[in-house]
Every structure is written in C-alpha cells, then in structure tokens.
Design a protein around this motif. Structure first.
Motif, PDB file in Angstrom:
ATOM      1  N   UNK A   1       0.799  -1.224   0.000  1.00 40.20           N
ATOM      2  CA  UNK A   1       0.000   0.000   0.000  1.00 40.20           C
ATOM      3  C   UNK A   1       0.828   1.268   0.000  1.00 40.20           C
ATOM      4  N   UNK A   2       2.177   1.135  -0.035  1.00 40.43           N
ATOM      5  CA  UNK A   2       3.044   2.318  -0.022  1.00 40.43           C
ATOM      6  C   UNK A   2       3.100   2.952  -1.409  1.00 40.43           C
ATOM      7  N   UNK A   3       3.697   4.132  -1.462  1.00 35.44           N
ATOM      8  CA  UNK A   3       3.805   4.851  -2.737  1.00 35.44           C
ATOM      9  C   UNK A   3       4.717   4.107  -3.700  1.00 35.44           C
ATOM     10  N   UNK A   4       4.256   3.939  -4.933  1.00 34.59           N
ATOM     11  CA  UNK A   4       5.059   3.351  -6.003  1.00 34.59           C
ATOM     12  C   UNK A   4       5.161   4.378  -7.127  1.00 34.59           C
ATOM     13  N   UNK A   5       6.380   4.737  -7.492  1.00 40.44           N
ATOM     14  CA  UNK A   5       6.624   5.730  -8.530  1.00 40.44           C
ATOM     15  C   UNK A   5       7.237   5.046  -9.747  1.00 40.44           C
ATOM     16  N   UNK A   6       6.618   5.258 -10.897  1.00 41.89           N
ATOM     17  CA  UNK A   6       7.121   4.698 -12.158  1.00 41.89           C
ATOM     18  C   UNK A   6       7.901   5.796 -12.879  1.00 41.89           C
ATOM     19  N   UNK A   7       9.139   5.478 -13.237  1.00 42.21           N
ATOM     20  CA  UNK A   7      10.049   6.474 -13.792  1.00 42.21           C
ATOM     21  C   UNK A   7      10.422   6.079 -15.221  1.00 42.21           C
ATOM     22  N   UNK A   8      10.249   7.028 -16.143  1.00 42.87           N
ATOM     23  CA  UNK A   8      10.613   6.751 -17.534  1.00 42.87           C
ATOM     24  C   UNK A   8      12.108   6.407 -17.619  1.00 42.87           C
ATOM     25  N   UNK A   9      12.407   5.415 -18.419  1.00 40.95           N
ATOM     26  CA  UNK A   9      13.736   4.802 -18.489  1.00 40.95           C
ATOM     27  C   UNK A   9      14.852   5.827 -18.722  1.00 40.95           C
ATOM     28  N   UNK A  10      14.687   6.684 -19.702  1.00 38.44           N
ATOM     29  CA  UNK A  10      15.764   7.603 -20.078  1.00 38.44           C
ATOM     30  C   UNK A  10      15.849   8.792 -19.132  1.00 38.44           C
ATOM     31  N   UNK A  11      14.725   9.157 -18.510  1.00 41.93           N
ATOM     32  CA  UNK A  11      14.769  10.138 -17.437  1.00 41.93           C
ATOM     33  C   UNK A  11      15.594   9.594 -16.270  1.00 41.93           C
ATOM     34  N   UNK A  12      15.448   8.311 -15.976  1.00 45.22           N
ATOM     35  CA  UNK A  12      16.242   7.697 -14.902  1.00 45.22           C
ATOM     36  C   UNK A  12      17.730   7.734 -15.234  1.00 45.22           C
ATOM     37  N   UNK A  13      18.085   7.473 -16.505  1.00 41.59           N
ATOM     38  CA  UNK A  13      19.496   7.582 -16.904  1.00 41.59           C
ATOM     39  C   UNK A  13      20.015   9.000 -16.676  1.00 41.59           C
TER      40      UNK A  13
END
Length: 755
Positions: free
Chosen positions: A474-486
């Motif tokens: 139930x905690x926060x899950x953040x999805x990060x775009x692949x190239x933004x993460x790079x």
C-alpha cells in the motif's frame, strides 16, 4: 548533572572492517586521550577525555586507515562519571544499521610478503589477511562487523591468531577474518568427486599446464580458469560454457599484463587499487589466441587479488583465463555442492576451500578513457560503497528503486546516502531473478532499510517492475521513464543540486519504454530530477521481428536501408535471405514496433560492414566489434557521416546514403566505422549544444549503455568542449545505474504514481 566533561564522537562511513578501532586506540595513546571506542550499527562510537581532543578529532579523518572512508565526524559533549584509565576497545553494540560496509579488498603488500616468506608461519597460506585486506562483504551476515557475524565464525582462532587479534600493535588487531594454517580455512584439489593428495596449488598448476579447465573458489564465487596461451583449451572452455564470442577476463601479474597489453601508469594504478577490478586494456605486444576475445582490440585484465590467486599464478607462471563460474547468462556459483552439481560438465578439476561465501559477487569491470575511469559492471571491490546524495536531498525519505530488466541492480537511499547494489544480472533468466529477490531481502536486512517510497521503470511488464508492485503493497510506487532515470543517475553521480536547474541529457541505449507508449533509445532530453521534455530523438525505425531485432542486426540494417531508399543495396548485402516477409511485417506494423534506439542503429551499421552476419552471441557484440574497428582508422579520415534534422527527429538516412557511396568506392571498413561514430556524435552534440547556448539548460549529461563506448564518449566530449559536462565515473552508464536515477526522481517527487 555533575561529571567530568569529555566528548562523544560519532564517526560515520566505511569504518568497520578496516582497522579503524585499532587506529583510534593508537591515536588516543599518542595524544594522551583516555576513554573507549566501539563498533555499532551507525559506525564507530568514541567516548574521549583529554587535553588534545581537537587534534584527535581532526586526525580521525585526516589519518584514517587506507580502506576507511570517513563521511562525517560528529562531536557532542559527554560527561564521564569517573575518569577512565587508559583507552579501551570495547564490545560492539547492535541496533539499526546505518553505517558503511567495507568492500572486499585485494591482498595488501604485507600479507603478500608474508605468504612468500619461507620463515613466516603463513608461508604459502591461501587465506592470509589483515585489517588492510581480505574478505569483507562476501563473508558478512549482519552488522556490526564482528567475527561472530561472518562465515569465519566456523573457525575458532588458535592461540597464536588470538594473540595477534588482541594485540593493538599488530596489523591483525581485531581483523575479523584472521586465520592461519592451524585454525583457518583449508584448500584442496578435487577430481572425480575425490580429494586429491599432495599440494593443491602445485598440482593445480600442473593440471593447467596440461590443458585442464579448473573451477576455482574465490571471494565472491567460482571462476573457470585455463591457460590463456592455449587456444585449443580456451576454445574448449567456450564450447563447454556455451559462450561463443563474449570476451573472457584474464588474470596476470604486472609483467604478464605488460607483455600482452598497453599499460599506462594510470592503468597500472587502477589495477593495483584495493578493488582489483577487471580493466579493459589495448592489446599490444605478444598476441594471445583470438579465442580469448574474438573481434576485439582490448583485453580485460585483472591482478591476482587473493593469496590463493597469487600462489596459483606464481606456480603456473603465465596468464590465466579467469571467467565467472556459471553457464553463460546464469548467476555465478558460490557453494561447493552447487559447484559440483553445476560446473562438473565444464571443468576437469576443482580447487576448493571450506570458507562459505555468503554473497555472490562478480568481478567489477572498468576501463579508462580520455575523460577518466568508467565502471561497466559494479561488483566485487566496489560494493557496498555508497554515494552522497546531491545537495537538496539531505532529508530525502528512504527510497527503494528496482532498476530495469537487463544489467539489474537495486538502489537504497538512507541518511543522505545512496547504496547501489552489485550487478545482479539479466532478469530474463529465472535464476538471476531469484538472486535479485534474495538481494532485495539481503540489503534490506543488512542495512535496516525501511522505505516509504518504491520506484521502478515505466514498463509494467519488467520483472523488476512486477516485483516493485508486490513489494510496495500500500506504499507509494513511482514509475520512472527509463531515459529520465538515466539522466537523473548521471546528474546524481556528479552531485548536481536538486535546485541546480535543467540539464540536457544525451541518452543513447538499447531501448526503454517512452511516455508516448513507443520504444525510445536515442534521446535528447531537457530536464531535472522532477521531470523532462523530449527535445530531440533519433528518427524511429521498425524493429522487424520484435525481440528478434535485438539479436539479429541484419533486421535493423534492412529497416534503415529501406528507409533511406537503398532497398536494392539491402538485397545485395543480405543476399541469401528472403526479405519478403520481413518487409511485409515492417510495412504492416506486425511484430515490428517503431523505435528510436541508438543501440539498434549501431547494430545496423555493424551489419552493413559484415561484422555480425547472423545472430549476436551476446548483448552488445555488434557494437563492440564496430568500436574496435573504428579505433583502427586515422582520425584525419574520420569525417562525420551526415544526419538530417526533421523537426525533433534526427534522421540517419543521409548517413546510410553516404556510407553507400563509400561502400561502392571501396573505402576501408575501419574508416567507415569511424565516420559512423563521428556522425552520431555530431548529430546529437550539435543539438545539445544549441539547447545550452539558447539558455534552455545549464549543462549536458551523457548516459545510457552506448556511452560504454569510449570512442563515442570521447567524440562527444570534444564536441561539447567549453560546456559543463556530466559523465559517469562511479556508476555504470548502462542499466546498472538505472536504479540510482529512479530513486532520485522518486525522492524529488517526479515520475508518475502507479500500481
């Protein structure tokens, strides 16, 4: 409250398992300080009384032992009920883990001299170590770092070792893995399920000279070893391991390496670092068999980093292939029974010992570039070292990020630091995914990590992303775009402040899901930790056959040549292949998603030059061969092939048209390879420079797996000269660094919420 005023001094960082408490004891005695020192879950705690406390505190960081990394020295008043007599090392205390764990360290000069000294009691002993070297992370079960918390608890110290351990003047004072032939781990040679009589080192060297393949139990797992000069044996190892072309690592001493490679002073120093990485070096001098590294102009060398390796290499007298003990693509084997079960089909004999390995760690892989060192695989010797979070993240919440599908690693943030895990492999393999899940639980327990935010890739189908959803609950899950993460990983490694303003990211890699639902991989982004805009990108092309396009470079060549109006040339170069169905699939979009992948552009051009005719035998093979070829070209002839700017798209059709003219003219392949690299660098860097000069960003970051290519990195750095440039030196540019970027984006409030 009455008492005698003194100091309570907290030392944070990599300060356990490095001889820090003995160092504090000696320093206190030198300065006339009384009190005590102990390890606990936050690092080292000192209670001190005396007249030179300021000098004492300064020296804690300035004179720390060689393996120590002091991140902070915090001092507060402390009242002693009674004046302490002398200075004591006291028993460790437990609690919530908040300290650095020391990576495993290569054998120090003093221990090496000892195993070579016929008069020393550890002469020829394969498990000699002290506070300056030896196993650490691979034998640690839990903090604090004491013998009872390691796999050495199975070996009770003899009286001689106990005396050294208890003597503050001895370099083995409180060395937790201390051992000798009388009380420590033992070594044996095993063949056909039976222990072989005699000296295991001498007999192992004899077997190697006779062409045998050995399984050798090391620090973080088993290696497969053979004579690097014996081409037939090397080829036999390839056949058994099912590894047709991926380069093998080599082990040798400095003289051996110098005989086969170009060795600069910087490279020699890097090899001699306590981390003892595999270092890619230009092949020079006496050639080794082509089977060692097919199609490559570099060789991956490492020095012996345990007494066992030193003894074996000296007994053998030549360089050894030293590759991970596993079936290609699977996790490295660490247990004796596991080795017998899984490695018996590969090897002729085992060199075994009875000290348990608690953590699988591959060898780290690195290279030197004109811009400095580059880490390709972060593993033994580098983990679990931590990185300081950039300014503005001091109070960031605990985040756990899970990286991507390939070259996986996880990242934990806590107390202003980021801990990027060791290389965990490609999660397409079930056994690697099992190890990934074990590592998640292991790091959480070891460092008492309690994340409030979880982060993963935008691609919901990745095993890492599915695992993240399950872990988050139930905690926060953040999805990060692949190239933004790079981009964020490169910014974070370089200490770019949270409020430092936007950065242009040239992100070139294989693939990653874009925010528009298509597959990206050749990107110019403008952004910060919170968000980004896609300013430019490689013009997309169909990935004919879907995943097959990652394995078979000819599919990418067909797509690019057809798009450039060079269909007839495609038929000529790909003669013998029926192109009707692939072309129909591309035209109809059937299992042919469009992608801006720079990695597939490398594959296409490598196929154009005939470097990989069919399927790649390992990830990156085509690009690695293309880079090796490009380095042979005179720089003066490497004029860039052109791209066409079509709005945000960087169209490579003119590149292939220019190549077609060179191809028809008989231009040497190495010159065409160099022109490809120069053209790619020019197209992306000119767009990035224009954005910075227009005030849209304040710096340029280079990230993504394509920037493991030292030639491309150097070309881009030169074209961006005069601009603030962020590049990777401590964190892999490939997906091994992805989790760091995800963690920073999530901590900054970026990405998108997801389940």
């Amino acid at each position: 409250m009455s008492g005698i005023p003194g100091r309570r001094i907290r030392v944070r960082g990599q300060v356990q398992g490095v001889g820090f408490r003995p160092f504090v004891w000696a320093l206190a005695n030198r300065l006339g300080i009384t009190g005590e020192v102990r390890n606990d879950a936050e690092g080292v705690l000192i209670l001190a009384l005396g007249g030179h406390l300021e000098a004492f505190e300064r020296a804690l960081a300035a004179e720390a032992p060689p393996l120590a990394e002091v991140q902070a020295v915090e001092s507060t008043p402390h009242l002693f009920e009674h004046a302490p007599e002398g200075f004591a090392i006291v028993a460790s205390a437990g609690g919530a883990a908040d300290t650095g764990v020391t990576p495993d360290a290569a054998t120090c000069p003093a221990c090496l001299a000892e195993i070579r000294d016929p008069g020393a009691r550890r002469h020829g002993y394969a498990f000699t170590n002290c506070t300056h070297c030896g196993p650490r992370f691979t034998i640690l079960e839990r903090l604090p770092y004491d013998r009872a918390q390691t796999s050495m608890r199975a070996f009770e110290m003899c009286d001689a070792c106990r005396a050294e351990y208890a003597d503050p003047a001895d370099r083995r004072f409180h060395a937790q893995p201390i051992a000798c032939p009388a009380c420590g781990p033992r070594l044996w040679l095993e063949a056909n399920g039976a222990e072989q009589p005699g000296d295991p080192i001498r007999h192992a060297a004899e077997r190697l000279r006779a062409g045998a393949i050995l399984a050798i139990k090391g620090l973080g797992g088993f290696h497969l070893a053979c004579d690097a000069r014996n081409g037939d044996t090397v080829q036999r190892l390839r056949a058994r391991k099912r590894r047709p072309a991926k380069p093998f690592a080599l082990m040798g001493d400095i003289a051996m390496i110098r005989a086969h490679a170009a060795l600069s002073p910087e490279a020699e120093a890097r090899l001699k670092d306590p981390a003892a990485p595999i270092l890619l070096l230009p092949a020079r001098g006496a050639p080794l068999p082509e089977a060692v590294a097919p199609g490559q102009d570099t060789l991956g060398w490492m020095l012996p980093y345990t007494p066992l390796h030193h003894l074996l290499l000296e007994a053998f007298g030549g360089p050894l292939v030293m590759t991970s003990g596993n079936l290609s693509g699977q996790p490295q084997v660490i247990g004796n029974d596991e080795a017998r079960e899984k490695l018996s089909p590969f090897v002729d004999v085992f060199l075994m010992h009875d000290r348990d390995i608690l953590r699988r760690l591959d060898d780290s892989v690195e290279r030197l570039t004109p811009q400095g060192p580059m880490i390709l695989r972060r593993a033994r010797g580098r983990v679990p070292g931590t990185l300081a979070l950039p300014p503005g993240f001091e109070d960031a919440p605990q985040v756990l990020a899970f990286g991507g599908q390939l070259k996986s690693a996880i990242c934990l943030t806590k107390s202003g630091r980021a801990l990027l895990s060791h290389h965990l492999g490609d999660l397409d393999d079930r056994l690697c995914f099992d190890e990934f899940r074990k590592a998640d639980a292991d790091y959480a327990a070891l460092f008492d990590h309690r994340p409030g935010i979880f982060a993963c890739d935008l691609h919901a189908g990745y095993r890492a992303s599915r695992h993240a959803r399950a872990r988050a609950g139930g905690a926060a899950l953040i999805r990060v775009q692949h190239h933004h993460a790079h981009l964020a990983a490169c910014m974070a490694e370089n200490g770019w402040p949270r409020d430092g303003g936007p950065v242009v990211g040239i992100i070139l890699d294989g693939l990653g899901l874009g925010t528009d639902g298509t597959i990206w991989g050749g990107e110019v982004l403008v952004g910060d930790y919170v968000g980004f805009e896609r300013a430019a990108h490689l013009a997309p092309a169909p990935l004919i056959g879907g995943d097959a396009a990652q394995r078979e470079p000819w599919r990418n060549l067909l797509a690019r040549l057809d798009a450039a109006g060079l269909g007839a040339l495609a038929e000529e170069i790909l003669a013998g292949r029926d192109l009707t169905l692939p072309r129909a699939a591309a035209a109809r979009g059937v299992n042919a998603p469009h992608s801006s992948s720079a990695g597939r552009l490398f594959d296409a051009f490598a196929a154009a030059l005939g470097l990989v005719a069919g399927a790649q035998s390992h990830e990156g093979e085509a690009a690695m061969r293309l880079e090796a070829l490009a380095r042979r070209a005179p720089e003066a002839l490497a004029r860039p092939y052109p791209f066409e700017a079509a709005g945000a798209a960087l169209e490579p059709a003119p590149l292939f048209q220019a190549w077609a003219r060179d191809h028809a003219a008989g231009t040497p392949a190495e010159i065409m390879a160099a022109r490809f690299h120069a053209g790619l660098a020019e197209a992306f860097c000119s767009r990035a420079r224009a954005l910075v000069e227009a005030g849209a960003a304040r710096a340029v970051a280079l990230s993504g797996g394509c920037f493991q290519n030292a030639t491309l990195l150097d070309l881009c750095a030169r074209r961006l000269d005069g601009l603030p440039l962020l590049i990777h030196r401590k964190v892999p540019a490939n997906d091994g660094g992805l989790a760091l970027g995800q963690a920073l984006v999530a901590a900054a409030g970026g990405g998108e919420a997801g389940r």
